[in-house]
Write a protein that holds these residues in place. Structure first.
Motif: not given
Length: 174
Positions: A44-58, A96-99, A114-119
């Motif tokens: 992610l842009l903020d330096g974090g990561q998200i595991d898309l395969g982890h079903a977290d209820g969202k 998710v921006a393309m390669s 000022k995108l309000p979501f994760r990029v």
């Protein structure tokens, strides 16, 4: 003789157009899209990561896009509005921006708008391949709370239809 050639040419126009359309659809289809979100990390842009395969209820809309894609750019305000409408109930957009997109362009666009979501980024195309091959941007995948892909959308979504589908996947508003 020339009249006869014109008539023959017209006979072939429709089949050739149909063949061209079939070829375009075949190219856009990718290599087959998974039913379940692949277990892949998004940087992610903020330096974090998200595991898309982890079903977290969202419920998520994973949107593949590029800063060089006019329809992608024009569609971002609609995605932002959809995110805001449903975020309190457990919905999020992950763009998710393309390669081939320069990370600095992605960062500049996300900050300016000022995108309000994760990029995030797909620097080597692993997410692209994991989702069966993205052949056109924008392409989005609506994912339910268990990590199942409910819908694939090529192009910008019809937000009324998308809202209705999201409402079926989220708990009722309180």
């Amino acid at each position: 003789m020339f009249e006869r050639m014109k008539i023959m040419d017209r006979k072939w126009v429709s089949p050739l157009v149909l063949l061209a359309l079939i070829a375009v659809v075949w190219l856009l289809r990718g290599t087959g899209h998974p039913e379940q979100v692949p277990a892949l990390q998004v940087a992610l842009l903020d330096g974090g990561q998200i595991d898309l395969g982890h079903a977290d209820g969202k419920v998520r809309l994973v949107n593949f896009w590029s800063t060089s894609c006019g329809p992608c750019i024009r569609g971002m305000p609609g995605l932002a509005d959809t995110h805001r409408r449903h975020a309190a109930r457990g919905f999020e957009v992950v763009a998710v921006a393309m390669s081939y997109d320069a990370p600095s362009h992605v960062q500049d666009f996300a900050q300016r708008e000022k995108l309000p979501f994760r990029v995030g980024f797909d620097p080597v195309g692993a997410l692209d391949r994991g989702f069966g091959g993205i052949r056109a941007t924008p392409t989005s995948f609506l994912v339910d709370r268990d990590g199942r892909i409910v819908k694939r959308i090529i192009g910008n979504p019809d937000h009324r239809q998308l809202d209705a589908l999201i409402d079926t996947l989220l708990p009722p508003a309180s």
